[in-house]
Design a protein around this motif. Structure first.
Motif, mmCIF file in Angstrom:
data_model
loop_
_atom_site.group_PDB
_atom_site.id
_atom_site.type_symbol
_atom_site.label_atom_id
_atom_site.label_comp_id
_atom_site.label_asym_id
_atom_site.label_seq_id
_atom_site.Cartn_x
_atom_site.Cartn_y
_atom_site.Cartn_z
ATOM 1 N N MET A 387 -2.993 -7.904 4.483
ATOM 2 C CA MET A 387 -1.789 -8.248 3.737
ATOM 3 C C MET A 387 -2.140 -8.996 2.451
ATOM 4 S SD MET A 387 0.599 -6.854 5.485
ATOM 5 C CE MET A 387 -0.596 -5.586 5.963
ATOM 6 N N GLU A 388 -3.191 -9.831 2.499
ATOM 7 C CA GLU A 388 -3.597 -10.568 1.304
ATOM 8 C C GLU A 388 -4.060 -9.618 0.202
ATOM 9 O OE1 GLU A 388 -3.618 -13.095 4.800
ATOM 10 O OE2 GLU A 388 -4.590 -11.166 4.385
ATOM 11 N N ALA A 389 -4.845 -8.610 0.585
ATOM 12 C CA ALA A 389 -5.309 -7.632 -0.407
ATOM 13 C C ALA A 389 -4.148 -6.820 -0.958
ATOM 14 C CB ALA A 389 -6.350 -6.719 0.222
ATOM 15 N N LEU A 390 -3.196 -6.495 -0.094
ATOM 16 C CA LEU A 390 -2.043 -5.715 -0.529
ATOM 17 C C LEU A 390 -1.163 -6.529 -1.474
ATOM 18 C CD1 LEU A 390 -1.105 -2.845 0.006
ATOM 19 C CD2 LEU A 390 0.295 -3.696 1.895
ATOM 20 N N GLU A 391 -1.031 -7.821 -1.207
ATOM 21 C CA GLU A 391 -0.232 -8.689 -2.075
ATOM 22 C C GLU A 391 -0.802 -8.750 -3.497
ATOM 23 O OE1 GLU A 391 1.406 -11.859 1.299
ATOM 24 O OE2 GLU A 391 -0.467 -12.238 0.203
ATOM 25 N N LYS A 392 -2.143 -8.674 -3.597
ATOM 26 C CA LYS A 392 -2.770 -8.708 -4.923
ATOM 27 C C LYS A 392 -2.512 -7.421 -5.696
ATOM 28 C CE LYS A 392 -6.524 -11.751 -3.407
ATOM 29 N NZ LYS A 392 -7.991 -11.859 -3.160
ATOM 30 N N ARG A 393 -2.301 -6.332 -4.948
ATOM 31 C CA ARG A 393 -2.144 -5.022 -5.594
ATOM 32 C C ARG A 393 -0.679 -4.687 -5.871
ATOM 33 N NH1 ARG A 393 -4.700 0.041 -5.697
ATOM 34 N NH2 ARG A 393 -3.293 1.471 -6.778
ATOM 35 N N VAL A 394 0.207 -5.064 -4.958
ATOM 36 C CA VAL A 394 1.605 -4.627 -5.027
ATOM 37 C C VAL A 394 2.502 -5.815 -5.335
ATOM 38 C CG1 VAL A 394 3.507 -3.555 -3.781
ATOM 39 C CG2 VAL A 394 1.152 -2.772 -3.394
ATOM 40 N N ASP A 395 3.278 -5.731 -6.389
ATOM 41 C CA ASP A 395 4.236 -6.782 -6.715
ATOM 42 C C ASP A 395 5.398 -6.752 -5.728
ATOM 43 O OD1 ASP A 395 2.738 -7.534 -8.903
ATOM 44 O OD2 ASP A 395 3.787 -6.174 -10.255
ATOM 45 N N LYS A 396 5.873 -7.920 -5.349
ATOM 46 C CA LYS A 396 7.056 -8.055 -4.496
ATOM 47 C C LYS A 396 6.912 -7.239 -3.211
ATOM 48 C CE LYS A 396 10.108 -8.794 -8.468
ATOM 49 N NZ LYS A 396 11.308 -8.312 -9.218
ATOM 50 N N LEU A 397 5.931 -7.605 -2.420
ATOM 51 C CA LEU A 397 5.693 -6.926 -1.142
ATOM 52 C C LEU A 397 6.877 -7.174 -0.209
ATOM 53 C CD1 LEU A 397 3.387 -5.245 0.079
ATOM 54 C CD2 LEU A 397 2.570 -7.329 1.180
ATOM 55 N N PRO A 398 7.594 -6.120 0.207
ATOM 56 C CA PRO A 398 8.776 -6.299 1.054
ATOM 57 C C PRO A 398 8.418 -6.868 2.424
ATOM 58 C CG PRO A 398 8.732 -4.107 0.067
ATOM 59 C CD PRO A 398 7.379 -4.713 -0.165
ATOM 60 N N ASN A 399 9.370 -7.526 3.050
ATOM 61 C CA ASN A 399 9.126 -8.166 4.337
ATOM 62 C C ASN A 399 8.691 -7.171 5.411
ATOM 63 O OD1 ASN A 399 9.731 -10.749 3.413
ATOM 64 N ND2 ASN A 399 11.909 -10.569 3.918
ATOM 65 N N HIS A 400 9.246 -5.947 5.385
ATOM 66 C CA HIS A 400 8.939 -5.012 6.459
ATOM 67 C C HIS A 400 7.462 -4.619 6.491
ATOM 68 C CE1 HIS A 400 9.165 -1.804 3.337
ATOM 69 N NE2 HIS A 400 8.377 -1.145 4.169
ATOM 70 N N VAL A 401 6.776 -4.737 5.347
ATOM 71 C CA VAL A 401 5.361 -4.357 5.304
ATOM 72 C C VAL A 401 4.524 -5.309 6.158
ATOM 73 C CG1 VAL A 401 3.365 -4.022 3.789
ATOM 74 C CG2 VAL A 401 5.643 -3.284 3.055
ATOM 75 N N TYR A 402 4.974 -6.549 6.308
ATOM 76 C CA TYR A 402 4.222 -7.511 7.114
ATOM 77 C C TYR A 402 4.208 -7.145 8.593
ATOM 78 C CZ TYR A 402 3.937 -10.372 2.926
ATOM 79 O OH TYR A 402 3.653 -10.818 1.659
ATOM 80 N N GLU A 403 5.045 -6.201 8.981
ATOM 81 C CA GLU A 403 4.994 -5.700 10.355
ATOM 82 C C GLU A 403 3.672 -4.988 10.637
ATOM 83 O OE1 GLU A 403 8.357 -3.200 10.922
ATOM 84 O OE2 GLU A 403 9.831 -4.802 10.579
ATOM 85 N N TYR A 404 2.987 -4.546 9.581
ATOM 86 C CA TYR A 404 1.706 -3.862 9.756
ATOM 87 C C TYR A 404 0.543 -4.827 9.951
ATOM 88 C CZ TYR A 404 4.363 0.068 7.825
ATOM 89 O OH TYR A 404 5.314 1.042 7.599
ATOM 90 N N ASP A 405 0.819 -6.111 9.884
ATOM 91 C CA ASP A 405 -0.239 -7.115 10.037
ATOM 92 C C ASP A 405 -0.489 -7.359 11.532
ATOM 93 O OD1 ASP A 405 -2.123 -8.997 9.454
ATOM 94 O OD2 ASP A 405 -0.704 -10.591 8.969
ATOM 95 N N ARG A 406 -1.163 -6.384 12.149
ATOM 96 C CA ARG A 406 -1.365 -6.424 13.596
ATOM 97 C C ARG A 406 -2.517 -5.487 13.958
ATOM 98 N NH1 ARG A 406 3.873 -2.614 15.221
ATOM 99 N NH2 ARG A 406 3.115 -0.752 14.131
#
Length: 489
Positions: A387-406
């Motif tokens: 998620m940290e790497a994705l946050e650096k790449r994608v602006d305004k990471l939606p909340n639902h994407v954090y469901e993939y942090d597993r």
């Protein structure tokens, strides 16, 4: 020991269903090879992306045992985890590895046991690669950066690799042409007094999709020209985050390009076969053609090959030709890529008792006295990218994407497939009636869920898990090459 050559050919990112569509549409070299060999239509990977899947394919073990995954990006040498190239080397084979995928390199632990390991992204094989300068600097800054680094290692080699990586390599393909040219020279020069074990990773189906137009056109929608298809965004992470919208028409265009990549790679595989025939090696070679994982192109709201364990990523092609694998047989026997090491040792008549005890796969060689497997297991032990790497790449990471942090594990048995998440999530599918995994049956089948969950818990307790954890050091050039492939670090 037998004197048969053994080739393991991995079509990186080859989804079984998509390859099947290409083969249904036109005559292919792969179908011709299958017509004289054995095709396993129910083959699955042990992980959904390159690093852990290749590690499982070459060690006969699952990620929990070999320890290479997004949480620790390296396959470490271990007496508990046998490595197929090393086993062939110890038994007198010439061992050669050819990689077009940066993950599959010595930096991540894959070169052990190979007498020769060839990386197509370097024009001259070297540990120093200046390609990232050509990619990341512009104008006068590019030349200043090159001047600062030019004295590292061999200056001529460094310049050649930088220029080749940026300006020449991608003009034709992702390395298949150069791979075959190298194989041609190697077959012509090698000492044929001993058999060889050859591993090849062909990268073509991987993002980004850039097939030659003539191979793509037959698979594009009738109202989409090649140039328009090539203009469709292939930014997987922006799509997953919902920041890039793709219409059904655009997704179909991407699927057409992807199938064009598979068709082009099939052409190169046919060329490889001809090289072997011309060298007099084809009839004494056992050839495995498979994929390390599949691909999502809008499937389940995803793109690329991360964050899930659906069959779109796990179901891979598998064809074995040569030796006892003859007759044009199509088998629906459940097999996994972890089964390849013991199978190939059987094909080469290599005992290697210690390795066989460490394998978690089981041989499916026609002469092996092993029962077919009744279950298939896959693991996704950490999200890639994080998620940290994705946050650096994608602006305004939606909340639902954090469901993939597993982390995820799946188990297939008796037609049912259970996917377990470290966040407590559960998904259950009955694949014979729901091959697309659309209808979650968790609520309808609680006893099945409980039984499969118990079975995977017992499996996890049955072996020693790898203790590797933490970050793995990689060079800047490697990091940049991986990010070119979409692997955010």
């Amino acid at each position: 020991m037998d004197d048969s050559n053994v080739i393991v050919l991995v079509m990186d990112t080859a989804k079984a269903a998509a390859l099947g569509e290409v083969r249904d549409h036109q005559e292919t070299a792969i179908s011709e090879i299958a017509s004289d060999g054995v095709e396993y239509t129910n083959a699955t990977a042990a992980a959904p992306w390159s690093l852990p899947s290749h590690a499982s394919l070459l060690t006969g073990t699952y990620p929990s045992k070999h320890g290479a995954h997004a949480g620790y990006k390296k396959l470490e040498s271990s007496v508990d985890v046998p490595y197929l190239p090393s086993l062939f080397e110890r038994h007198g084979y010439e061992t050669v590895g050819i990689s077009n995928n940066t993950w599959i390199s010595e930096e991540f632990g894959f070169a052990e046991g190979f007498e020769t390991f060839y990386k197509t992204w370097q024009y001259v094989q070297s540990e120093t690669d200046l390609g990232e300068i050509a990619r990341t600097e512009e104008g006068i800054d590019k030349f200043r950066a090159l001047a600062r680094r030019i004295v590292d290692g061999n200056p001529i080699t460094n310049v050649a690799n930088a220029v080749y990586g940026q300006f020449l390599r991608k003009q034709e393909d992702d390395g298949a042409k150069r791979t075959n040219e190298w194989v041609y020279d190697w077959l012509d020069d090698r000492d044929d007094s001993r058999p060889f074990f050859l591993f090849i990773n062909y990268l073509e189906p991987h993002l980004e999709y850039r097939p030659p137009e003539t191979f793509a056109d037959p698979f594009l929608p009738s109202d989409v020209a090649f140039e328009e298809a090539m203009d469709v965004s292939q930014d997987a992470w922006s799509y997953i985050a919902g920041n890039t919208d793709l219409s059904d028409r655009e997704l179909e265009a991407l699927r057409g390009l992807y199938r064009g990549e598979l068709a082009y790679l099939d052409h190169r595989i046919g060329e490889l076969r001809q090289l072997l025939e011309d060298a007099g090696e084809w009839e004494k070679t056992i050839l495995v053609i498979t994929g390390d994982h599949g691909e999502n192109i809008g499937d389940h709201g995803l793109m690329d090959h991360q964050y899930c364990l659906y069959e779109t990523l796990l179901h891979v092609p598998l064809i074995v030709h040569g030796g006892s694998f003859t007759g044009g047989i199509e088998s629906d026997r459940l097999v996994q890529l972890t089964d390849l090491p013991p199978t190939l040792l059987d094909a080469a008549r290599i005992d290697a008792d210690d390795a066989r005890e460490a394998f978690q796969g089981r041989s499916f060689h026609p002469d092996a006295e092993t029962d077919p497997r009744s279950r298939a297991i896959a693991e996704y032990l950490a999200p890639q990218p994080s998620m940290e790497a994705l946050e650096k790449r994608v602006d305004k990471l939606p909340n639902h994407v954090y469901e993939y942090d597993r982390s995820l594990r799946s188990i297939r048995s008796d037609g049912y497939k259970l996917v377990l998440g470290s966040d407590g999530s559960r998904e259950l599918y009955y694949l014979p009636e729901d091959s697309d995994e659309r209808y979650d049956r968790v609520e309808d089948q609680p006893e099945t869920v409980a039984d499969l969950e118990t079975e995977i818990d017992e499996w996890l307790e049955s072996f020693k898990h790898a203790e590797s954890s933490g970050s793995v050091t990689m060079t800047d050039s490697t990091k940049n090459r991986l990010e070119d492939l979409g692997y955010l670090q």
